[in-house]
Design a protein around this motif. Structure first.
Motif, PDB file in Angstrom:
ATOM      1  N   MET A   1      -2.021  16.796   0.788  1.00 17.19           N
ATOM      2  CA  MET A   1      -2.354  16.181   2.071  1.00 17.19           C
ATOM      3  C   MET A   1      -1.089  15.639   2.730  1.00 17.19           C
ATOM      4  N   ILE A   2      -1.019  15.744   4.054  1.00 12.56           N
ATOM      5  CA  ILE A   2       0.150  15.313   4.804  1.00 12.56           C
ATOM      6  C   ILE A   2       0.217  13.790   4.852  1.00 12.56           C
ATOM      7  N   ASP A  65       6.581 -14.594  -1.252  1.00 15.16           N
ATOM      8  CA  ASP A  65       6.665 -15.212  -2.579  1.00 15.16           C
ATOM      9  C   ASP A  65       5.351 -15.181  -3.352  1.00 15.16           C
ATOM     10  N   LEU A  66       4.315 -14.612  -2.782  1.00 17.20           N
ATOM     11  CA  LEU A  66       3.042 -14.529  -3.501  1.00 17.20           C
ATOM     12  C   LEU A  66       3.186 -13.680  -4.758  1.00 17.20           C
ATOM     13  N   PRO A  67       2.462 -14.004  -5.825  1.00 22.78           N
ATOM     14  CA  PRO A  67       2.469 -13.149  -7.019  1.00 22.78           C
ATOM     15  C   PRO A  67       1.953 -11.749  -6.663  1.00 22.78           C
ATOM     16  N   PRO A  68       2.296 -10.742  -7.462  1.00 18.98           N
ATOM     17  CA  PRO A  68       1.827  -9.379  -7.187  1.00 18.98           C
ATOM     18  C   PRO A  68       0.301  -9.319  -7.075  1.00 18.98           C
ATOM     19  N   PHE A  69      -0.184  -8.527  -6.112  1.00 19.39           N
ATOM     20  CA  PHE A  69      -1.636  -8.466  -5.898  1.00 19.39           C
ATOM     21  C   PHE A  69      -2.140  -7.070  -5.546  1.00 19.39           C
ATOM     22  N   ARG A  70      -1.262  -6.068  -5.534  1.00 20.45           N
ATOM     23  CA  ARG A  70      -1.687  -4.726  -5.147  1.00 20.45           C
ATOM     24  C   ARG A  70      -2.712  -4.139  -6.118  1.00 20.45           C
ATOM     25  N   LEU A  71      -3.713  -3.461  -5.566  1.00 22.64           N
ATOM     26  CA  LEU A  71      -4.689  -2.732  -6.362  1.00 22.64           C
ATOM     27  C   LEU A  71      -4.368  -1.249  -6.437  1.00 22.64           C
ATOM     28  N   THR A  72      -3.617  -0.751  -5.454  1.00 18.43           N
ATOM     29  CA  THR A  72      -3.258   0.669  -5.414  1.00 18.43           C
ATOM     30  C   THR A  72      -1.860   0.831  -4.838  1.00 18.43           C
ATOM     31  N   SER A  73      -1.141   1.814  -5.348  1.00 13.97           N
ATOM     32  CA  SER A  73       0.141   2.183  -4.756  1.00 13.97           C
ATOM     33  C   SER A  73      -0.106   3.124  -3.582  1.00 13.97           C
ATOM     34  N   LEU A  74       0.939   3.402  -2.831  1.00 17.03           N
ATOM     35  CA  LEU A  74       0.820   4.323  -1.699  1.00 17.03           C
ATOM     36  C   LEU A  74       0.451   5.724  -2.177  1.00 17.03           C
ATOM     37  N   ASP A  75       1.056   6.151  -3.274  1.00 20.70           N
ATOM     38  CA  ASP A  75       0.731   7.476  -3.819  1.00 20.70           C
ATOM     39  C   ASP A  75      -0.726   7.554  -4.260  1.00 20.70           C
ATOM     40  N   GLN A  76      -1.223   6.481  -4.868  1.00 22.17           N
ATOM     41  CA  GLN A  76      -2.624   6.474  -5.280  1.00 22.17           C
ATOM     42  C   GLN A  76      -3.549   6.549  -4.081  1.00 22.17           C
ATOM     43  N   GLN A  78      -2.903   7.887  -1.245  1.00 19.48           N
ATOM     44  CA  GLN A  78      -2.849   9.235  -0.692  1.00 19.48           C
ATOM     45  C   GLN A  78      -3.785  10.168  -1.444  1.00 19.48           C
ATOM     46  N   ARG A  79      -3.802  10.060  -2.772  1.00 12.74           N
ATOM     47  CA  ARG A  79      -4.710  10.917  -3.548  1.00 12.74           C
ATOM     48  C   ARG A  79      -6.172  10.567  -3.274  1.00 12.74           C
ATOM     49  N   LEU A  80      -6.458   9.279  -3.168  1.00 12.54           N
ATOM     50  CA  LEU A  80      -7.832   8.857  -2.900  1.00 12.54           C
ATOM     51  C   LEU A  80      -8.286   9.314  -1.516  1.00 12.54           C
ATOM     52  N   PHE A  81      -7.420   9.213  -0.528  1.00  8.93           N
ATOM     53  CA  PHE A  81      -7.761   9.647   0.830  1.00  8.93           C
ATOM     54  C   PHE A  81      -7.980  11.155   0.871  1.00  8.93           C
ATOM     55  N   ALA A  82      -7.141  11.882   0.145  1.00  9.00           N
ATOM     56  CA  ALA A  82      -7.301  13.340   0.101  1.00  9.00           C
ATOM     57  C   ALA A  82      -8.619  13.706  -0.563  1.00  9.00           C
ATOM     58  N   ASP A  83      -8.954  13.028  -1.646  1.00 11.03           N
ATOM     59  CA  ASP A  83     -10.219  13.304  -2.335  1.00 11.03           C
ATOM     60  C   ASP A  83     -11.420  12.993  -1.436  1.00 11.03           C
ATOM     61  N   ALA A  84     -11.252  12.016  -0.549  1.00 16.32           N
ATOM     62  CA  ALA A  84     -12.338  11.659   0.368  1.00 16.32           C
ATOM     63  C   ALA A  84     -12.531  12.714   1.451  1.00 16.32           C
ATOM     64  N   GLY A  85     -11.493  13.535   1.684  1.00 12.99           N
ATOM     65  CA  GLY A  85     -11.614  14.607   2.670  1.00 12.99           C
ATOM     66  C   GLY A  85     -10.770  14.442   3.907  1.00 12.99           C
ATOM     67  N   ALA A  86      -9.837  13.485   3.912  1.00 13.19           N
ATOM     68  CA  ALA A  86      -8.998  13.272   5.094  1.00 13.19           C
ATOM     69  C   ALA A  86      -7.998  14.412   5.278  1.00 13.19           C
ATOM     70  N   ALA A 299       1.100   9.011 -14.088  1.00 11.35           N
ATOM     71  CA  ALA A 299       0.370   9.064 -12.821  1.00 11.35           C
ATOM     72  C   ALA A 299      -0.736   8.041 -12.755  1.00 11.35           C
ATOM     73  N   GLY A 300      -1.320   7.658 -13.873  1.00  7.06           N
ATOM     74  CA  GLY A 300      -2.364   6.649 -13.794  1.00  7.06           C
ATOM     75  C   GLY A 300      -2.606   6.010 -15.138  1.00  7.06           C
ATOM     76  N   LEU A 301      -2.691   4.715 -15.170  1.00  2.00           N
ATOM     77  CA  LEU A 301      -3.078   4.027 -16.386  1.00  2.00           C
ATOM     78  C   LEU A 301      -4.292   3.212 -16.025  1.00  2.00           C
ATOM     79  N   ASN A 302      -5.462   3.737 -16.296  1.00  5.13           N
ATOM     80  CA  ASN A 302      -6.696   3.125 -15.844  1.00  5.13           C
ATOM     81  C   ASN A 302      -7.198   2.136 -16.877  1.00  5.13           C
ATOM     82  N   ILE A 303      -7.208   0.874 -16.504  1.00  9.05           N
ATOM     83  CA  ILE A 303      -7.516  -0.193 -17.445  1.00  9.05           C
ATOM     84  C   ILE A 303      -8.933  -0.698 -17.231  1.00  9.05           C
TER      85      ILE A 303
END
Length: 325
Positions: A1-2, A65-76, A78-86, A299-303
């Motif tokens: 996906m672009i 200065d907030l502690p880390p809070f991301r649930l997904t990276s940009l690459d992740q 992109q894969r999720l959006f592609a799987d959704a059909g974008a 590519a993924g470490l699913n916890i």
């Protein structure tokens, strides 16, 4: 996906798209409803569908200065959006320039002129523009004057509360893994590179792989039983410890992936291929077998598929046997 850069003008076949607009960190059930409405709209009108996101997260820009809070990276994402059909992912770089853009200019100069969007779908509570002055009402009013249509999706709730990224973060930090994964609609995943540790594990015959947590939210510390899914389809059982590793100077938060055992067919293999994926299904203590090398991408470490993490001192051989079973 672009992957499109928010600084660039959209031309060609992607101009005239229906745009799903939001942060979409986690791309949870509520986010999927917003994207789904945009995808259906685009499909009905024969248009491309683009899902837009912000990186870094606006909160990180205003509160560095907030502690880390991301649930997904940009690459992740992109894969999720592609799987959704974008058709494409559009990335807004959230910097001082974007933060200072008025809501009106965001609509006219960016959505209409730069991207050529025919329609926009947001969450009903989504805000944008300088001082967060923009909302769905302004989007409809200003956009209509420029031929831009807009739709909003109300927050999605379950029996407990509104489904949100904040709620998912809270569940992970409390060790309520099943709850977080239910709201995400998939296991929480961490993508990172294996880095060098002190190599003590090799001396004891139990080599491990240390993975830097980066900007990801830190779930509750503990030892997790995991399943490794390799690119060729093999599934391996294992264990991973999430916590502070004191052998680093300064001490570092890491996800340390250790043991791997045979899958249901009795096969074993080192977890050494790029694109590996690990999922937690219980709690266990680390054992043998690593195979990942420093600098190799995971590519993924699913916890945390179910249950709660076990504190390292409480991990037992019985838990290990349970994870293997």
């Amino acid at each position: 996906m672009i992957r499109l850069n928010g600084h660039d003008r959209i031309e060609g076949e992607l101009r005239g798209a229906i745009l799903a607009l939001g942060n979409f960190d986690g791309f949870h059930f509520g986010h999927q409803a917003v994207a789904g409405k945009a995808l259906n709209w685009a499909r009905d009108e024969g248009r491309p569908a683009i899902i837009a996101t912000f990186d870094p997260h606006p909160v990180r820009f205003f509160k560095p200065d907030l502690p880390p809070f991301r649930l997904t990276s940009l690459d992740q994402r992109q894969r999720l959006f592609a799987d959704a059909g974008a058709s494409a992912m559009l990335v807004f770089e959230f910097n001082a320039g974007l933060a200072g853009t008025t809501a009106e200019d965001f609509i006219t100069a960016l959505l209409v002129e730069r991207f050529g969007a025919a329609g926009v779908v947001t969450g009903a509570d989504f805000t944008f523009g300088k001082g967060a002055k923009g909302n769905i009402d302004l989007l409809r009013a200003v956009g209509a004057a420029h031929g831009l249509k807009s739709e909003a999706v109300r927050p999605i709730s379950d029996s407990d509360d509104v489904i949100s990224s904040s709620r998912i973060r809270a569940a992970l930090k409390e060790g309520h893994c099943e709850e977080a994964n239910r709201l995400l609609t998939r296991p929480f995943a961490i993508q990172g590179e294996v880095i060098h540790g002190d190599k003590n594990g090799r001396e004891f015959g139990f080599p491990t792989a240390n993975i830097d947590m980066g900007q990801y939210l830190r779930p509750k510390y503990g030892i997790y039983a995991v399943k490794g899914r390799l690119p060729d389809g093999r599934v391996l059982n294992g264990a991973a410890s999430l916590g502070v590793r004191p052998m680093f100077d300064p001490p570092k938060e890491l996800l340390e992936r250790g043991s791997l055992w045979p899958d249901d067919r009795g096969r074993t293999a080192p977890f050494s291929a790029r694109g590996g994926e690990v999922r937690r299904s219980g709690c266990a203590e680390a054992a043998d077998g690593a195979g990942l090398r420093a600098g190799e991408s995971v590519a993924g470490l699913n916890i945390s598929v179910s249950g709660e993490p076990v504190e390292p001192r409480r991990a037992s051989r019985s838990a290990l046997r349970q994870a293997q079973g």
